[in-house]
Design a protein around this motif. Structure first.
Motif, PDB file in Angstrom:
ATOM      1  N   ARG A  24       0.856  -1.181   0.000  1.00 54.09           N
ATOM      2  CA  ARG A  24       0.000   0.000   0.000  1.00 54.09           C
ATOM      3  C   ARG A  24       0.892   1.231   0.000  1.00 54.09           C
ATOM      4  NH1 ARG A  24      -5.095   0.153   0.488  1.00 54.09           N
ATOM      5  NH2 ARG A  24      -5.217   1.906   1.933  1.00 54.09           N
ATOM      6  N   ALA A  25       0.620   2.145  -0.946  1.00 57.62           N
ATOM      7  CA  ALA A  25       1.436   3.342  -1.088  1.00 57.62           C
ATOM      8  C   ALA A  25       0.591   4.455  -1.708  1.00 57.62           C
ATOM      9  CB  ALA A  25       2.650   3.047  -1.971  1.00 57.62           C
ATOM     10  N   MET A  26       1.136   5.664  -1.665  1.00 56.95           N
ATOM     11  CA  MET A  26       0.429   6.820  -2.216  1.00 56.95           C
ATOM     12  C   MET A  26       0.421   6.822  -3.743  1.00 56.95           C
ATOM     13  SD  MET A  26      -0.825   8.424   0.298  1.00 56.95           S
ATOM     14  CE  MET A  26      -1.278   9.993  -0.390  1.00 56.95           C
ATOM     15  N   ASN A  27       1.506   6.318  -4.365  1.00 54.00           N
ATOM     16  CA  ASN A  27       1.580   6.285  -5.824  1.00 54.00           C
ATOM     17  C   ASN A  27       2.483   5.117  -6.252  1.00 54.00           C
ATOM     18  OD1 ASN A  27       4.348   7.242  -5.749  1.00 54.00           O
ATOM     19  ND2 ASN A  27       3.494   9.279  -5.354  1.00 54.00           N
ATOM     20  N   ALA A  28       2.563   4.884  -7.560  1.00 53.88           N
ATOM     21  CA  ALA A  28       3.311   3.737  -8.088  1.00 53.88           C
ATOM     22  C   ALA A  28       4.806   3.839  -7.781  1.00 53.88           C
ATOM     23  CB  ALA A  28       3.088   3.603  -9.584  1.00 53.88           C
ATOM     24  N   GLN A  29       5.369   5.040  -7.818  1.00 51.29           N
ATOM     25  CA  GLN A  29       6.800   5.188  -7.531  1.00 51.29           C
ATOM     26  C   GLN A  29       7.110   4.858  -6.072  1.00 51.29           C
ATOM     27  OE1 GLN A  29       9.248   5.604  -9.775  1.00 51.29           O
ATOM     28  NE2 GLN A  29      10.630   5.221  -8.080  1.00 51.29           N
ATOM     29  N   ASP A  30       6.244   5.287  -5.164  1.00 52.27           N
ATOM     30  CA  ASP A  30       6.424   4.930  -3.752  1.00 52.27           C
ATOM     31  C   ASP A  30       6.297   3.424  -3.552  1.00 52.27           C
ATOM     32  OD1 ASP A  30       6.821   7.562  -3.097  1.00 52.27           O
ATOM     33  OD2 ASP A  30       4.831   7.851  -2.199  1.00 52.27           O
ATOM     34  N   ALA A  31       5.370   2.807  -4.271  1.00 49.45           N
ATOM     35  CA  ALA A  31       5.218   1.350  -4.193  1.00 49.45           C
ATOM     36  C   ALA A  31       6.487   0.657  -4.678  1.00 49.45           C
ATOM     37  CB  ALA A  31       4.016   0.905  -5.016  1.00 49.45           C
ATOM     38  N   ARG A  32       7.073   1.163  -5.759  1.00 45.03           N
ATOM     39  CA  ARG A  32       8.316   0.590  -6.284  1.00 45.03           C
ATOM     40  C   ARG A  32       9.448   0.716  -5.258  1.00 45.03           C
ATOM     41  NH1 ARG A  32       9.801  -0.993 -11.143  1.00 45.03           N
ATOM     42  NH2 ARG A  32       7.904  -0.179 -12.046  1.00 45.03           N
ATOM     43  N   TRP A  33       9.544   1.876  -4.592  1.00 46.69           N
ATOM     44  CA  TRP A  33      10.573   2.061  -3.562  1.00 46.69           C
ATOM     45  C   TRP A  33      10.384   1.076  -2.409  1.00 46.69           C
ATOM     46  CZ3 TRP A  33      15.039   4.320  -3.993  1.00 46.69           C
ATOM     47  CH2 TRP A  33      15.214   5.340  -4.915  1.00 46.69           C
ATOM     48  N   LEU A  34       9.128   0.871  -2.003  1.00 45.58           N
ATOM     49  CA  LEU A  34       8.854  -0.091  -0.933  1.00 45.58           C
ATOM     50  C   LEU A  34       9.246  -1.509  -1.342  1.00 45.58           C
ATOM     51  CD1 LEU A  34       5.393   1.194   0.319  1.00 45.58           C
ATOM     52  CD2 LEU A  34       7.526   1.130   1.626  1.00 45.58           C
ATOM     53  N   LEU A  35       8.921  -1.879  -2.573  1.00 42.73           N
ATOM     54  CA  LEU A  35       9.280  -3.215  -3.063  1.00 42.73           C
ATOM     55  C   LEU A  35      10.794  -3.382  -3.115  1.00 42.73           C
ATOM     56  CD1 LEU A  35       6.597  -3.505  -5.841  1.00 42.73           C
ATOM     57  CD2 LEU A  35       6.745  -4.946  -3.791  1.00 42.73           C
ATOM     58  N   TRP A  36      11.510  -2.351  -3.572  1.00 39.18           N
ATOM     59  CA  TRP A  36      12.979  -2.418  -3.600  1.00 39.18           C
ATOM     60  C   TRP A  36      13.529  -2.598  -2.188  1.00 39.18           C
ATOM     61  CZ3 TRP A  36      13.582   2.294  -7.311  1.00 39.18           C
ATOM     62  CH2 TRP A  36      13.495   1.861  -8.632  1.00 39.18           C
ATOM     63  N   ALA A  37      12.953  -1.871  -1.230  1.00 36.44           N
ATOM     64  CA  ALA A  37      13.434  -1.960   0.151  1.00 36.44           C
ATOM     65  C   ALA A  37      13.178  -3.344   0.747  1.00 36.44           C
ATOM     66  CB  ALA A  37      12.760  -0.882   1.002  1.00 36.44           C
ATOM     67  N   GLN A  38      12.043  -3.946   0.415  1.00 36.05           N
ATOM     68  CA  GLN A  38      11.687  -5.240   0.981  1.00 36.05           C
ATOM     69  C   GLN A  38      12.385  -6.403   0.285  1.00 36.05           C
ATOM     70  OE1 GLN A  38       7.433  -5.252   0.602  1.00 36.05           O
ATOM     71  NE2 GLN A  38       7.126  -4.387   2.634  1.00 36.05           N
ATOM     72  N   TRP A  39      12.486  -6.341  -1.044  1.00 32.21           N
ATOM     73  CA  TRP A  39      12.917  -7.511  -1.814  1.00 32.21           C
ATOM     74  C   TRP A  39      14.253  -7.340  -2.520  1.00 32.21           C
ATOM     75  CZ3 TRP A  39      10.192 -11.797  -1.030  1.00 32.21           C
ATOM     76  CH2 TRP A  39       8.898 -11.662  -0.529  1.00 32.21           C
ATOM     77  N   GLY A  40      14.764  -6.129  -2.640  1.00 37.36           N
ATOM     78  CA  GLY A  40      16.025  -5.902  -3.330  1.00 37.36           C
ATOM     79  C   GLY A  40      15.821  -5.189  -4.655  1.00 37.36           C
ATOM     80  N   PHE A  41      16.879  -4.521  -5.095  1.00 37.18           N
ATOM     81  CA  PHE A  41      16.778  -3.624  -6.252  1.00 37.18           C
ATOM     82  C   PHE A  41      16.396  -4.338  -7.542  1.00 37.18           C
ATOM     83  CE2 PHE A  41      18.614  -0.997  -9.667  1.00 37.18           C
ATOM     84  CZ  PHE A  41      17.907   0.155  -9.430  1.00 37.18           C
ATOM     85  N   HIS A  42      16.929  -5.524  -7.807  1.00 34.28           N
ATOM     86  CA  HIS A  42      16.670  -6.220  -9.077  1.00 34.28           C
ATOM     87  C   HIS A  42      15.591  -7.291  -8.956  1.00 34.28           C
ATOM     88  CE1 HIS A  42      19.928  -4.208 -11.098  1.00 34.28           C
ATOM     89  NE2 HIS A  42      20.702  -4.451 -10.056  1.00 34.28           N
TER      90      HIS A  42
END
Length: 54
Positions: A24-42
């Protein structure tokens, strides 16, 4: 806040698996940042795509 779905690649017991997840995030870019933080950049395989919730 919006709900986004994405497929991420994760190492499970030495094997690589694609897992569908939601954040859950405010926008798609924030969601992408959260996914990178949780699962890794690639790790992101597809998404994040907003889920229609009503």
């Amino acid at each position: 806040m919006h709900t986004y779905q994405a497929s991420v690649r994760a190492q499970v017991k030495g094997r690589s698996q694609v897992i569908r997840t939601e954040v859950r995030a405010m926008n798609a870019q924030d969601a992408r940042w959260l996914l990178w933080a949780q699962w890794g950049f690639h790790s992101i395989q597809s998404g994040p795509n907003q889920v229609n919730t009503r």
